[in-house]
Write an enzyme that holds these catalytic residues in place. Structure first.
Site, PDB file in Angstrom:
ATOM      1  N   ARG A 155      80.563  69.023  13.317  1.00 46.54           N
ATOM      2  CA  ARG A 155      79.965  67.869  12.799  1.00 46.54           C
ATOM      3  C   ARG A 155      78.855  67.928  11.966  1.00 46.54           C
ATOM      4  O   ARG A 155      78.764  67.546  10.843  1.00 46.54           O
ATOM      5  CB  ARG A 155      79.611  66.843  13.956  1.00 46.54           C
ATOM      6  CG  ARG A 155      80.853  66.038  14.424  1.00 46.54           C
ATOM      7  CD  ARG A 155      81.601  66.694  15.621  1.00 46.54           C
ATOM      8  NE  ARG A 155      82.726  65.795  16.048  1.00 46.54           N
ATOM      9  CZ  ARG A 155      83.199  66.102  17.079  1.00 46.54           C
ATOM     10  NH1 ARG A 155      82.808  67.172  17.856  1.00 46.54           N
ATOM     11  NH2 ARG A 155      84.176  65.317  17.509  1.00 46.54           N
ATOM     12  N   ASP A 184      86.935  71.384  14.444  1.00 48.30           N
ATOM     13  CA  ASP A 184      87.167  70.085  14.761  1.00 48.30           C
ATOM     14  C   ASP A 184      87.305  69.182  13.536  1.00 48.30           C
ATOM     15  O   ASP A 184      86.877  69.566  12.503  1.00 48.30           O
ATOM     16  CB  ASP A 184      85.753  69.461  15.609  1.00 48.30           C
ATOM     17  CG  ASP A 184      86.047  68.307  16.479  1.00 48.30           C
ATOM     18  OD1 ASP A 184      86.936  67.384  16.078  1.00 48.30           O
ATOM     19  OD2 ASP A 184      85.559  68.372  17.776  1.00 48.30           O
ATOM     20  N   HIS A 261      91.805  66.648  17.644  1.00 48.54           N
ATOM     21  CA  HIS A 261      90.913  66.958  16.899  1.00 48.54           C
ATOM     22  C   HIS A 261      91.097  68.005  15.878  1.00 48.54           C
ATOM     23  O   HIS A 261      90.462  68.890  15.780  1.00 48.54           O
ATOM     24  CB  HIS A 261      89.631  67.711  18.038  1.00 48.54           C
ATOM     25  CG  HIS A 261      89.072  66.526  18.948  1.00 48.54           C
ATOM     26  ND1 HIS A 261      87.942  65.761  18.120  1.00 48.54           N
ATOM     27  CD2 HIS A 261      89.324  65.906  19.984  1.00 48.54           C
ATOM     28  CE1 HIS A 261      87.497  65.010  19.190  1.00 48.54           C
ATOM     29  NE2 HIS A 261      88.358  64.939  20.223  1.00 48.54           N
ATOM     30  N   ASP A 316      91.054  68.456  24.463  1.00 46.10           N
ATOM     31  CA  ASP A 316      90.536  66.857  24.724  1.00 46.10           C
ATOM     32  C   ASP A 316      91.106  65.917  23.975  1.00 46.10           C
ATOM     33  O   ASP A 316      91.345  66.033  22.603  1.00 46.10           O
ATOM     34  CB  ASP A 316      89.234  66.998  24.752  1.00 46.10           C
ATOM     35  CG  ASP A 316      88.494  67.458  23.442  1.00 46.10           C
ATOM     36  OD1 ASP A 316      89.055  68.335  22.766  1.00 46.10           O
ATOM     37  OD2 ASP A 316      87.471  66.861  22.745  1.00 46.10           O
ATOM     38  N   GLU A 317      90.990  64.739  24.208  1.00 43.53           N
ATOM     39  CA  GLU A 317      91.529  63.537  23.412  1.00 43.53           C
ATOM     40  C   GLU A 317      92.268  63.586  22.582  1.00 43.53           C
ATOM     41  O   GLU A 317      92.243  62.858  21.206  1.00 43.53           O
ATOM     42  CB  GLU A 317      90.030  63.220  22.848  1.00 43.53           C
ATOM     43  CG  GLU A 317      88.758  62.976  23.728  1.00 43.53           C
ATOM     44  CD  GLU A 317      87.508  62.629  22.993  1.00 43.53           C
ATOM     45  OE1 GLU A 317      86.668  61.787  23.456  1.00 43.53           O
ATOM     46  OE2 GLU A 317      87.001  63.464  22.181  1.00 43.53           O
ATOM     47  N   TRP A 383      84.350  67.478  31.932  1.00 45.44           N
ATOM     48  CA  TRP A 383      83.610  66.662  31.135  1.00 45.44           C
ATOM     49  C   TRP A 383      83.725  65.139  31.335  1.00 45.44           C
ATOM     50  O   TRP A 383      82.880  64.440  31.297  1.00 45.44           O
ATOM     51  CB  TRP A 383      83.779  66.893  29.546  1.00 45.44           C
ATOM     52  CG  TRP A 383      85.033  66.495  29.129  1.00 45.44           C
ATOM     53  CD1 TRP A 383      86.135  66.837  29.156  1.00 45.44           C
ATOM     54  CD2 TRP A 383      85.186  65.032  28.151  1.00 45.44           C
ATOM     55  NE1 TRP A 383      87.042  65.935  28.334  1.00 45.44           N
ATOM     56  CE2 TRP A 383      86.430  64.940  27.779  1.00 45.44           C
ATOM     57  CE3 TRP A 383      84.061  64.140  27.605  1.00 45.44           C
ATOM     58  CZ2 TRP A 383      86.889  63.904  26.996  1.00 45.44           C
ATOM     59  CZ3 TRP A 383      84.546  63.206  27.094  1.00 45.44           C
ATOM     60  CH2 TRP A 383      86.001  63.048  26.652  1.00 45.44           C
ATOM     61  N   TYR A 408      75.507  65.977  28.844  1.00 46.23           N
ATOM     62  CA  TYR A 408      75.878  65.403  27.436  1.00 46.23           C
ATOM     63  C   TYR A 408      74.521  65.330  26.775  1.00 46.23           C
ATOM     64  O   TYR A 408      73.992  64.438  26.715  1.00 46.23           O
ATOM     65  CB  TYR A 408      76.828  64.545  27.136  1.00 46.23           C
ATOM     66  CG  TYR A 408      78.358  64.945  27.289  1.00 46.23           C
ATOM     67  CD1 TYR A 408      78.844  66.201  28.005  1.00 46.23           C
ATOM     68  CD2 TYR A 408      79.149  64.453  26.103  1.00 46.23           C
ATOM     69  CE1 TYR A 408      79.835  66.587  27.816  1.00 46.23           C
ATOM     70  CE2 TYR A 408      80.582  64.810  26.180  1.00 46.23           C
ATOM     71  CZ  TYR A 408      80.838  65.853  27.083  1.00 46.23           C
ATOM     72  OH  TYR A 408      82.106  66.225  26.918  1.00 46.23           O
ATOM     73  N   ASP A 410      73.852  65.068  23.731  1.00 47.03           N
ATOM     74  CA  ASP A 410      73.775  63.871  22.390  1.00 47.03           C
ATOM     75  C   ASP A 410      73.170  62.684  22.961  1.00 47.03           C
ATOM     76  O   ASP A 410      73.045  61.819  22.204  1.00 47.03           O
ATOM     77  CB  ASP A 410      75.161  63.984  21.860  1.00 47.03           C
ATOM     78  CG  ASP A 410      76.230  63.732  22.645  1.00 47.03           C
ATOM     79  OD1 ASP A 410      76.064  63.978  23.854  1.00 47.03           O
ATOM     80  OD2 ASP A 410      77.150  63.441  22.145  1.00 47.03           O
ATOM     81  N   TRP A 458      77.015  67.908  21.388  1.00 49.66           N
ATOM     82  CA  TRP A 458      77.972  67.373  20.318  1.00 49.66           C
ATOM     83  C   TRP A 458      76.954  66.794  19.067  1.00 49.66           C
ATOM     84  O   TRP A 458      75.897  66.239  19.529  1.00 49.66           O
ATOM     85  CB  TRP A 458      78.787  66.240  20.923  1.00 49.66           C
ATOM     86  CG  TRP A 458      79.542  66.689  21.763  1.00 49.66           C
ATOM     87  CD1 TRP A 458      79.343  66.455  23.234  1.00 49.66           C
ATOM     88  CD2 TRP A 458      80.887  67.536  21.821  1.00 49.66           C
ATOM     89  NE1 TRP A 458      80.447  66.968  23.852  1.00 49.66           N
ATOM     90  CE2 TRP A 458      81.343  67.763  22.960  1.00 49.66           C
ATOM     91  CE3 TRP A 458      81.322  68.048  20.744  1.00 49.66           C
ATOM     92  CZ2 TRP A 458      82.495  68.433  23.350  1.00 49.66           C
ATOM     93  CZ3 TRP A 458      82.589  68.731  20.996  1.00 49.66           C
ATOM     94  CH2 TRP A 458      83.083  69.139  22.134  1.00 49.66           C
ATOM     95  N   GLU A 460      77.526  64.479  16.133  1.00 48.54           N
ATOM     96  CA  GLU A 460      77.898  63.548  15.488  1.00 48.54           C
ATOM     97  C   GLU A 460      76.570  63.044  14.760  1.00 48.54           C
ATOM     98  O   GLU A 460      76.250  62.487  13.533  1.00 48.54           O
ATOM     99  CB  GLU A 460      78.448  62.397  16.175  1.00 48.54           C
ATOM    100  CG  GLU A 460      79.810  62.428  16.396  1.00 48.54           C
ATOM    101  CD  GLU A 460      80.473  63.271  17.582  1.00 48.54           C
ATOM    102  OE1 GLU A 460      79.166  63.706  18.198  1.00 48.54           O
ATOM    103  OE2 GLU A 460      81.369  63.340  17.962  1.00 48.54           O
TER     104      GLU A 460
HETATM  105  C1  ACM Z   1      84.590  66.160  24.769  1.00 52.70           C
HETATM  106  O1  ACM Z   1      83.586  65.361  24.931  1.00 52.70           O
HETATM  107  N1  ACM Z   1      85.750  65.224  24.031  1.00 52.70           N
HETATM  108  C2  ACM Z   1      84.842  67.060  25.494  1.00 52.70           C
END
Ligand code: ACM
Length: 743
Positions: A155, A184, A261, A316-317, A383, A408, A410, A458, A460
Site C-alpha cells: 500500500r 498486493d 489481492h 485471504d479475501e 486473523w 492489527y 493499523d 496494514w 492503507e
Molecule cells: C487480512 O487482513 N486481509 C489478512
C-alpha cells in the site's frame, strides 16, 4: 471513603517496597521469565572488557560488533564473558540464555548463538543511560518460538534502510520473524527476473497515497513515468535484508498473495484472469494452467532469495464471483471432483503447497486457507478472530495468532479525535498487552500447535515511514512481551512503567513512537446507583492531576481535581484533562452520559452483535454512554449484513414516551444508516404493538461521518421494547448504533 484511603496508602507503601532494586530498575522488555536480585551494583562507567568462550571466530565477531555499537569495549572495563555451552544437548529452538551480574562482572551463557544474542540484548537494555547495573541473575527463555511483525509494503513503499532500522528494534525486543507483505493490488514490490512487468509497471501507480489511488481509476504506470508513485526491492536488496535480519536472529518470511489481492499482476498479465482483460479482476483464474506456471516460476525465484522455512501465500479475501462464471474454472471443478468455488480455491492452495514442499518449504497462509479443506501440511495465520487458529490446532495443524482485535496495528491507538486518520478500530497498547495467544478453547496438547503471535501493520492509511513507526511503537513492545513472557510473569502496571521509560530511549535512537496516552480514560457503572451513572476517571501517566467539568466547558486551573468516582445524574457532558499543576498537560477528552429508564436493563439480542464491535457487551446499548466520532472507539455496537434487532426488558409494565437510537454512516469502513427502523412494545414479549416504522432518507453515497437519530415519541405502555434496524442490503455492510434511549 476512609477505608479506601487506608487501603490505597498501604498499596502505595507496598508498591514502593516492591520497587526497591527490582525489575523496575532493570526496565527490560520483554520481561525475563526468571530474575533474582543480589545485593550490590556493578559500576560500568569504564565499559566492558569482553571475552568469548567456545564461540567460533565469525560468530564471536558479529556478537562483539553488536556490543561495540552500544557500549564501550576497553581492557580497563568490567569483565564481560560470552560463553557457549553444550549446544548439542538442548532441544531446538535454543533461544534461552543466562545473564549474571556480580562483583566479577557480567556472564552471559547460552547453548546457541540466538541465546547469546538475546542475553546481549538484555544487557544492552540494562545499561541504557546508566553507569551502574544491579547484581542480578536472569534465566530466560521465550514462551513462543514465533514472535513476529508484518509490514505491508504494497500500500505504501518504504526504503530498505527503514526496514533495517525496524529489524534493529525487533531484535532489541527479541522478536524473531519479519513477515514481509510484498505483493498486493496497490503495488508489486519484489523483482522477479522472469516477469519484468511486475516491477516495470505493477509496482507503480498514479497516486502517492493509497486513499487517493483507491478512490481513482486505480491505474498502474510504467516505471519512470513522471509522478508515478511506487518502488520495489531488487533481489540483491531483498537478500541484503535477509542477511541483515539473520545476523539479528530474525527470519524474513515473504508473502506472495494468491489467488486474491492480485489486481496488479492481472493488470499486466491479464491472460491469468478469468476475463482475460486487464483491470477487471483481483483473482487469478484457477482453471488456467498458466496461472500455476506463473505462480511456480515466481515462487522459484522467491525461494531462491528467502531461506525461510515458511513461504506465505496470502489466500485471504478472494472473491469467487469470476470463478462461478468462468468455463475453465468450472471445468477444473468438474475434472477434479471439487464441491464448489471454495473447493477450487483450496485446490490452488493444495497444489501450491505440494510445489513448496517439493522445494523443502512449508506453506503459511491467512485463515481463509481453511475454507474448502486445509492443505495437508499448511500453517494457518489466524486473523479473523481466533477461530482459524482454533480450528487449525484442533485438526493438528500449526497456527500463528494475529487476530484483528489484538494484533492489527493499523487501528487507532488513542482517541481518534487526537490521531492521524486510521483505517478504524481501536487498539490501545493495554489491549495488545492483554492478549493471550493460546485460545481458552484449546487443550494443552492442541495448544502446542500455537507457534506464536504476530502484529500486522496494514498500510492503507500509513503513507510515510515516520507514520509506520508511530503505529508500530510502543505497541510492538507490548506484543514482544506477549510473545516472550509467561502469562504469570506479566503485569500491565509494571509494563506501563517500563514502556514509559522505553519511549524516550526510542526517541533518542531516532524512532517516532506514539507517546503513551496523556489522555484521561473513562469507565462507568450504571448498575449500583439508582437514577445516576458513576463515572471513574484514570490515566496512564502518573503522577498527574485530572481536572474535570460537567457543564461542557473545558477544564482549567479552577476546575475540581478528580479524587474518586463521580455520580452524574441525567444528561451530563464530562470533560476531563490532565494537568501538571496549573497547566494542562494532555488533551481534553469528552464523554456524554445520558441517564434514561432503560439503563442497565436486560437486553436480548434477536440478532447477535458482531463480536469485534460489541462495545463491552450486552449492556452497551443501555449504558448511558454516547459514542464518539469513530465507530471503533469501543462505544458503538456494530452489526453486519442482517442488521440489528434487540428486545429490552424494562422489568415491569409502564408508560413509555419515547424510544430513540443514534446511528452512524461512514462509507469508508462500509457503515451505512439502516434502510428502515421498526420500534414496537409488548407486555408479554410475545404480542408486540408497532409504535413506529421509520424509513431512512439519507443517500448511501453520502460521504463523511454522519449521525442520525431514528426514534419515536408518543404515549404507550409496555414492559418490552423491541428495536429493529433493517440493514440497507449492501453486501457486507454494517449497521452501527451507540445507545437506545427510552423515556
Ligand atoms: C487480512 O487482513 N486481509 C489478512
Amino acid at each position: 471513603m476512609k477505608k479506601y484511603f487506608v487501603l490505597s496508602l498501604l498499596l502505595v507503601l507496598f508498591s514502593c517496597k516492591q520497587k526497591e532494586g527490582t525489575q523496575v530498575e532493570l526496565n527490560l522488555i520483554p520481561k525475563p521469565n526468571n530474575t533474582e536480585f543480589g545485593k550490590g551494583n556493578l559500576n560500568i562507567s569504564s565499559g566492558f572488557n569482553a571475552v568469548t568462550k567456545n564461540i567460533d571466530t565469525e560468530s564471536a565477531e558479529i556478537l562483539l560488533t553488536f556490543l561495540k555499537n552500544s557500549v564501550t569495549i576497553s581492557p580497563s572495563g568490567k569483565k564481560l564473558q560470552l560463553v557457549m555451552e553444550n549446544p548439542s544437548e538442548l532441544p531446538a529452538p535454543h533461544e534461552s540464555y543466562m545473564l549474571t551480574v556480580n562483583s566479577d562482572g557480567v556472564l552471559i551463557s547460552a547453548s546457541s548463538e540466538a541465546g547469546l544474542f538475546y542475553g546481549i540484548q538484555s544487557l544492552l537494555q540494562m545499561v541504557e543511560n546508566r553507569t551502574s547495573i544491579p547484581f542480578v541473575k536472569i534465566e530466560d527463555a521465550p514462551r513462543f518460538s514465533y514472535r513476529g511483525a508484518m509490514i505491508d509494503c504494497s500500500r505504501h513503499f518504504v526504503s530498505l534502510d527503514f526496514l533495517k532500522k525496524q529489524i534493529d528494534l525487533m531484535a532489541y525486543y527479541k522478536l524473531n520473524r519479519f513477515h514481509w507483505h510484498l505483493t498486493d493490488g496497490p503495488g508489486w514490490r519484489i523483482e522477479i527476473k522472469k516477469y519484468p512487468e511486475l516491477t516495470g509497471i505493477a509496482a507503480w501507480r498514479t497516486h502517492a497515497t493509497w486513499k487517493e489511488w483507491w478512490d481513482s481509476e486505480r491505474i498502474y504506470l510504467p516505471e519512470g513515468t513522471p509522478g508515478a508513485y511506487g518502488g520495489y526491492y531488487t533481489q540483491d536488496e531483498a537478500r541484503e535484508l535477509v542477511c541483515y535480519a539473520a545476523e539479528r536472529h530474525i527470519t524474513v518470511i515473504p508473502e506472495i498473495e494468491m489467488p486474491g489481492h492480485s489486481e496488479e499482476v492481472l493488470a499486466v498479465y491479464p491472460h491469468l484472469s478469468c476475463t482475460g482483460k486487464p483491470y477487471t479482476s483481483s483473482e487469478f483464474c484457477i482453471g488456467n494452467d498458466q496461472t500455476f506456471e506463473f505462480l511456480e516460476n515466481v515462487l522459484t525465484e522467491v525461494i531462491d532469495i528467502f531461506p525461510s522455512e515458511f513461504i506465505h501465500v496470502g489466500g485471504d479475501e478472494a472473491s469467487r464471483e469470476h470463478w462461478k462464471k468462468c468455463p475453465e474454472c468450472q471445468a477444473r471443478i468438474k475434472a477434479e471432483g471439487l464441491k464448489d468455488e471454495a473447493g477450487l480455491q483450496s485446490y490452488l492452495i493444495k497444489r501450491i503447497e505440494k510445489f513448496l514442499n517439493s522445494k523443502g518449504r512449508k506453506l503459511l497462509g491467512w485463515d481463509e486457507i481453511l475454507d474448502g479443506g486445509l492443505a495437508p501440511d499448511a500453517t494457518v495465520m489466524s486473523w479473523r478472530g481466533e477461530q482459524g487458529g482454533i480450528t487449525a490446532a484442533q485438526s493438528g495443524h500449526d497456527a500463528v495468532m494475529t487476530p484483528g482485535e489484538f494484533c492489527y496495528f493499523d487501528a487507532y491507538q488513542a482517541n481518534p479525535g487526537t490521531q492521524p486518520e486510521a483505517i478504524g478500530g481501536f487498539l490501545p497498547i493495554e489491549k495488545v498487552y492483554s492478549y493471550d495467544p493460546v485460545p481458552a478453547a484449546l487443550s494443552a496438547e492442541e495448544a502446542k500447535h500455537i507457534l506464536g503471535v504476530q502484529a500486522n501493520l496494514w498500510a492503507e492509511y500509513i503513507p510515510t515511514e515516520q507514520h509506520v513507526e508511530y503505529m508500530l511503537y510502543p505497541r510492538l513492545l507490548a506484543l514482544a512481551e506477549v510473545a516472550w513472557t509467561q502469562p504469570g510473569n506479566k503485569s500491565w502496571t509494571d509494563f506501563r512503567t517500563r514502556v514509559n521509560s522505553a519511549i524516550p530511549v526510542l526517541q533518542q535512537k531516532g524512532y517516532n513512537p506514539f507517546t503513551l496516552s496523556n489522555e484521561v480514560d473513562f469507565s462507568h457503572d450504571t448498575d449500583s446507583v439508582e437514577n445516576a451513572i458513576t463515572v471513574t476517571l484514570s490515566t496512564e501517566k502518573a503522577p498527574a492531576d485530572i481536572r474535570y467539568t460537567t457543564d461542557g466547558s473545558l477544564p482549567d486551573a479552577q476546575s475540581p481535581v478528580y479524587s474518586g468516582p463521580v455520580q452524574v445524574p441525567d444528561s451530563v457532558i464530562v470533560t476531563a484533562q490532565l494537568f501538571d499543576g496549573e497547566k494542562p498537560s494532555g488533551p481534553a477528552v469528552t464523554r456524554r452520559f445520558d441517564y434514561h429508564k432503560a439503563i442497565g436493563k436486560p437486553v436480548f439480542y434477536n440478532i447477535p452483535v458482531n463480536p469485534y464491535y460489541a462495545a463491552g457487551g450486552e449492556k452497551a446499548l443501555v449504558n448511558g454512554l454516547t459514542g464518539g466520532l469513530s465507530h471503533g472507539d469501543g462505544r458503538w455496537q456494530g452489526f453486519m449484513t442482517n442488521g440489528m434487532d434487540v428486545t429490552i426488558d424494562l422489568g415491569s409494565t409502564q408508560s413509555v414516551y419515547s424510544v430513540n437510537a443514534r446511528f452512524m454512516q461512514s462509507i469508508g469502513p462500509w457503515i451505512w444508516f439502516p434502510k428502515e427502523v421498526v420500534i414496537a412494545v409488548s407486555d408479554d414479549n410475545k404480542m408486540f404493538t408497532e409504535l413506529s416504522r421509520i424509513k431512512n432518507s439519507v443517500s448511501e453515497k453520502e460521504a463523511g461521518t454522519l449521525f442520525q437519530n431514528f426514534g419515536w415519541q408518543g404515549a404507550a405502555r409496555g414492559r418490552y421494547i423491541r428495536y429493529k434496524a433493517i440493514a440497507n442490503g449492501i453486501k457486507g455492510g454494517w449497521v452501527f448504533l451507540d445507545e437506545i434511549v427510552v423515556w
